[in-house]
Scaffold this active site. Structure first.
Site, PDB file in Angstrom:
ATOM      1  N   LEU A   1       0.814  -1.206   0.000  1.00  0.00           N
ATOM      2  CA  LEU A   1       0.000   0.000   0.000  1.00  0.00           C
ATOM      3  C   LEU A   1       0.851   1.260   0.000  1.00  0.00           C
ATOM      4  O   LEU A   1       1.971   1.286   0.529  1.00  0.00           O
ATOM      5  CB  LEU A   1      -0.924   0.020   1.219  1.00  0.00           C
ATOM      6  CG  LEU A   1      -1.845  -1.185   1.402  1.00  0.00           C
ATOM      7  CD1 LEU A   1      -2.799  -0.946   2.561  1.00  0.00           C
ATOM      8  CD2 LEU A   1      -2.612  -1.490   0.128  1.00  0.00           C
ATOM      9  N   CYS A   2       0.285   2.304  -0.554  1.00  0.00           N
ATOM     10  CA  CYS A   2       1.010   3.566  -0.689  1.00  0.00           C
ATOM     11  C   CYS A   2       0.857   4.400   0.585  1.00  0.00           C
ATOM     12  O   CYS A   2       0.301   5.503   0.583  1.00  0.00           O
ATOM     13  CB  CYS A   2       0.496   4.322  -1.909  1.00  0.00           C
ATOM     14  SG  CYS A   2       1.547   5.707  -2.383  1.00  0.00           S
ATOM     15  N   THR A   3       1.337   3.850   1.688  1.00  0.00           N
ATOM     16  CA  THR A   3       1.346   4.535   2.968  1.00  0.00           C
ATOM     17  C   THR A   3       2.414   3.900   3.852  1.00  0.00           C
ATOM     18  O   THR A   3       2.571   2.674   3.853  1.00  0.00           O
ATOM     19  CB  THR A   3      -0.015   4.459   3.687  1.00  0.00           C
ATOM     20  OG1 THR A   3       0.130   4.919   5.051  1.00  0.00           O
ATOM     21  CG2 THR A   3      -0.563   3.048   3.712  1.00  0.00           C
TER      22      THR A   3
ATOM     23  N   LEU B   1      -7.270   1.519  -0.703  1.00  0.00           N
ATOM     24  CA  LEU B   1      -6.405   1.569  -1.880  1.00  0.00           C
ATOM     25  C   LEU B   1      -6.759   0.550  -2.953  1.00  0.00           C
ATOM     26  O   LEU B   1      -6.102   0.477  -3.983  1.00  0.00           O
ATOM     27  CB  LEU B   1      -4.927   1.433  -1.487  1.00  0.00           C
ATOM     28  CG  LEU B   1      -4.346   2.677  -0.791  1.00  0.00           C
ATOM     29  CD1 LEU B   1      -2.939   2.423  -0.318  1.00  0.00           C
ATOM     30  CD2 LEU B   1      -4.378   3.881  -1.711  1.00  0.00           C
TER      31      LEU B   1
END
Length: 414
Positions: A340-342, A380
């Protein structure tokens, strides 16, 4: 891991990530818990742990009843072959539409948390010409010891405080279409010791007797909840309770001596214990590198597939065990992340793992309960894991949840 790997390697390999549910293990878990309870006790499976139809059907076929708390869980229980007339519909808040749906489906037993809940159920049942039974959920005065998650003796959305019921027993009495038939006391969850379980059930029985004496109601049904612990996302086996049945039989015999008949029917609930050890999450390494001198492994799965809100630090973080066939000297201090982009998407920051390469398989054990269905699968919008059912050492079915089902309301205008 070697037994699992054979299904995920070769030209006909199943895709990853995948949750694998072993129905033979579900049966063993049921047998273990059933033997730990008094012979006459009823056992409900709490679908919140894992509503997969094969898991639910296995437990219903073994003799469990279904405990549901949403329209989706009700549908899952019915589709798995459950009899709505034997189900318990619970939950601290229910919409009129949900109650109506349950009543039309055939549910006739509800757990209710307040006088308003009784009034609401009476109104909806009256509109449909139905008569129903209710167990009043009670929030006991003090927490029971030894719990992983305390659910009573604290400010809570669950149940009515004991002092409230004792002070105003009339508000918890019968309505024209609702007949209270007992009490529901769920003290806590994830308890793995016989002493702690016996203590919480003893407290629940004592509270039920106090309420019965004060209200003049002799319960037909007493739901003592559950809380039977099991390992989660860590290696290990479900605990055994070799003396619990004997201790509970003595407790209940002493508590209800002199009551009409044999006393109330006694029910217990479980989700975690029945389903937890049946599930394994199998996923692959997407990337492996060094960052600031620290080994970093990026997996197909992260907090979107396992860990839920704990991944966003809203609950205690899950730090899963990772089982892998990779060999070699283990690396220490490995950062294990998801896709995930976190930066919050991490499972571990100091893991000890062998050197891994992109494409390697890893597995997380004991995630049959509160795994995929308790995760942030919408966050996401990555693909959902496959769900794989195995029995007798072979794959018997694969399914996938539908994530994005958008319904267009109205019509587009030119």
């Amino acid at each position: 891991m070697s037994d699992l790997a054979r299904w995920f390697e070769g030209p006909e390999a199943l895709e990853t990530p995948a949750y694998v549910y072993d129905l033979d293990e579900v049966g063993r878990s049921h047998e273990a818990l059933r033997s730990a309870l008094p012979e006459a006790a009823e056992l409900y499976y709490s679908l919140k742990a894992n509503p997969h139809p094969a898991v639910v059907a296995t437990l219903l076929d073994a003799g469990c009843r279904a405990e549901v708390c949403s329209p989706g869980e009700l549908r899952a229980a019915v589709q798995a072959g459950g009899d709505p007339a034997e189900m318990l519909y619970s939950g601290p808040g229910k919409r009129d539409a949900d109650l109506a749906d349950a009543l039309k489906t055939g549910v006739r037993l509800f757990s209710v948390d307040s006088p308003y809940g009784l009034d609401q159920l009476d109104r909806v049942a009256g509109d449909l010409g139905a008569d129903v039974r209710a167990v009043v959920r009670v929030n006991d005065d003090t927490p029971a010891p030894g719990q992983g998650l305390t659910m009573t003796g604290v400010t809570s959305q669950f149940g009515a405080d004991v002092r409230w019921v004792l002070a105003e027993p009339g508000r918890f009495g019968a309505r024209p279409h609702v007949r209270p038939v007992g009490f529901h006391l769920y003290m806590g969850s994830n308890v793995d010791g016989e002493d702690a379980l016996t203590a919480q059930f003893t407290q629940a029985v004592d509270t039920a007797r106090r309420l019965s004496a004060a209200t003049g109601v002799e319960p037909e049904l007493l739901d003592l909840g559950g809380g039977f612990g099991a390992p989660f996302a860590r290696s290990g086996v479900r605990p055994g309770f070799p003396h619990l049945a004997e201790r509970l039989t003595t407790l209940l015999s002493d508590a209800f001596a002199g009551w009409p008949g044999r006393g109330p029917r006694i029910a217990f609930e479980s989700g975690r214990y029945l389903a937890g050890t049946c599930g394994t999450l199998v996923t692959r390494v997407l990337d492996a590198k060094l960052s600031q001198g620290t080994p970093v492994v990026v997996l197909e799965s992260g907090i979107n597939h396992l860990g839920g809100m704990s991944g966003l630090r809203r609950l205690p973080p899950v730090v899963p065990d990772l089982i892998t066939p990779a060999a070699g000297e283990p690396l220490t201090g490995v950062l294990v992340a998801g896709p995930l982009c976190t930066p919050l998407d991490t499972w571990a920051r100091t893991a000890r793992l062998p050197e891994l390469r992109p494409g390697d398989l890893v597995a997380v054990p004991n995630v049959g309960a509160y795994g995929l269905h308790a995760s942030l699968v919408g966050f996401l919008a990555h693909p959902l894991p496959l769900e794989v059912v195995v029995a007798g050492g072979r794959v018997t079915g694969t399914t996938r949840l539908a994530l994005h089902r958008h319904t267009l309301l109205g019509k587009d205008k030119d």
